[in-house]
Design a protein around this motif. Structure first.
Motif, PDB file in Angstrom:
ATOM      1  N   ARG A   5       0.822  -1.206   0.000  1.00  0.00           N
ATOM      2  CA  ARG A   5       0.000   0.000   0.000  1.00  0.00           C
ATOM      3  C   ARG A   5       0.856   1.257   0.000  1.00  0.00           C
ATOM      4  O   ARG A   5       0.612   2.203  -0.757  1.00  0.00           O
ATOM      5  CB  ARG A   5      -0.911   0.003   1.226  1.00  0.00           C
ATOM      6  N   GLU A  42      -2.906  -6.358 -12.215  1.00  0.00           N
ATOM      7  CA  GLU A  42      -3.852  -6.448 -11.108  1.00  0.00           C
ATOM      8  C   GLU A  42      -5.298  -6.599 -11.550  1.00  0.00           C
ATOM      9  O   GLU A  42      -6.121  -7.108 -10.793  1.00  0.00           O
ATOM     10  CB  GLU A  42      -3.730  -5.202 -10.227  1.00  0.00           C
ATOM     11  N   GLY A  82      -5.396   0.274  -6.774  1.00  0.00           N
ATOM     12  CA  GLY A  82      -4.973  -1.077  -6.458  1.00  0.00           C
ATOM     13  C   GLY A  82      -5.923  -2.137  -6.979  1.00  0.00           C
ATOM     14  O   GLY A  82      -6.874  -1.848  -7.699  1.00  0.00           O
ATOM     15  N   ARG A  88      -7.491  -7.991  -3.237  1.00  0.00           N
ATOM     16  CA  ARG A  88      -6.953  -7.150  -2.170  1.00  0.00           C
ATOM     17  C   ARG A  88      -6.540  -7.978  -0.954  1.00  0.00           C
ATOM     18  O   ARG A  88      -5.715  -7.554  -0.160  1.00  0.00           O
ATOM     19  CB  ARG A  88      -7.993  -6.121  -1.755  1.00  0.00           C
ATOM     20  N   ASP A  91      -2.941  -8.699  -1.358  1.00  0.00           N
ATOM     21  CA  ASP A  91      -2.180  -7.572  -1.892  1.00  0.00           C
ATOM     22  C   ASP A  91      -0.774  -7.518  -1.323  1.00  0.00           C
ATOM     23  O   ASP A  91       0.212  -7.411  -2.061  1.00  0.00           O
ATOM     24  CB  ASP A  91      -2.924  -6.270  -1.604  1.00  0.00           C
TER      25      ASP A  91
END
Length: 204
Positions: A5, A42, A82, A88, A91
């Protein structure tokens, strides 16, 4: 919270600052190409397979070019946002190293770059993930390869005789393993062993 992140946010801010035509260490890619690669990876698993599988590379290139053609602010926002759910959930495991390396690919392509200060939390995450990539990259090395931090902790990337020890901060070792020339590591070993290690193709 996590390295993925944080690096995603820092990279997104930097991309907006340097612009879509900024150079990267992934030449001939420019900022736009690198951003499109990250978004594809992604958001389009069907196309991401072509990153590693040659027969699918054409499809991957077409989808990546489509993302690269988007308005710059929109493309960077896709990077910043993202992966969608459910990706997620993984991630941090999947993207911590990816985003760190690509953030550095943009930072270090600039002539005035300097290494970032060590960060205990970030560096511990990167250090834990380093052995998997290092062992894959150095599996064909004709000599042993050891990666060592300044504090003496080390990882054996390749068992073998006449080993070469590479010493550097975690971020420098990681960039070196990923084949980036803009990395600051010291080699310790015989002249011939060092030559053999330097000659290895470490492109990732």
């Amino acid at each position: 919270m996590g390295v993925a992140r944080d690096e995603r946010r820092l990279l997104s801010d930097l991309l907006l600052q340097v612009g879509p035509d900024a150079p990267t260490l992934c030449a001939p890619w420019r900022g736009r190409d690198l951003a499109a690669h990250l978004v594809l990876r992604e958001r389009r698993p069907d196309a991401a397979a072509g990153i590693l599988l040659g027969p699918l590379a054409g499809h991957t290139r077409k989808v990546q070019d489509g993302y690269a053609a988007k308005p710059w602010d929109e493309l960077v926002e896709l990077v910043r946002t993202g992966p969608p759910a459910p990706f997620r959930l993984v991630d941090e495991a999947v993207n911590a190293v990816e985003y760190f390396v690509h953030h550095e690919d943009v930072r270090r392509a600039r002539p005035d770059w300097e290494p970032r200060s060590p960060d205990p939390v970030r560096d511990q995450v990167l250090w834990k993930r380093l052995p998997v990539t290092a062992k894959m990259i150095y599996r064909k090395s004709p000599v042993g390869v050891v990666l060592r931090r300044p504090d003496g902790e080390s990882v054996v990337a390749r068992h073998g005789a006449n080993p070469v020890v590479l010493t550097g901060q975690v971020q420098e070792l990681l960039m070196h393993v990923f084949g980036r020339s803009a990395s600051r590591v010291e080699y310790d070993g015989s002249d011939e062993a060092v030559r053999l290690v330097k000659a290895l193709d470490r492109g990732v």
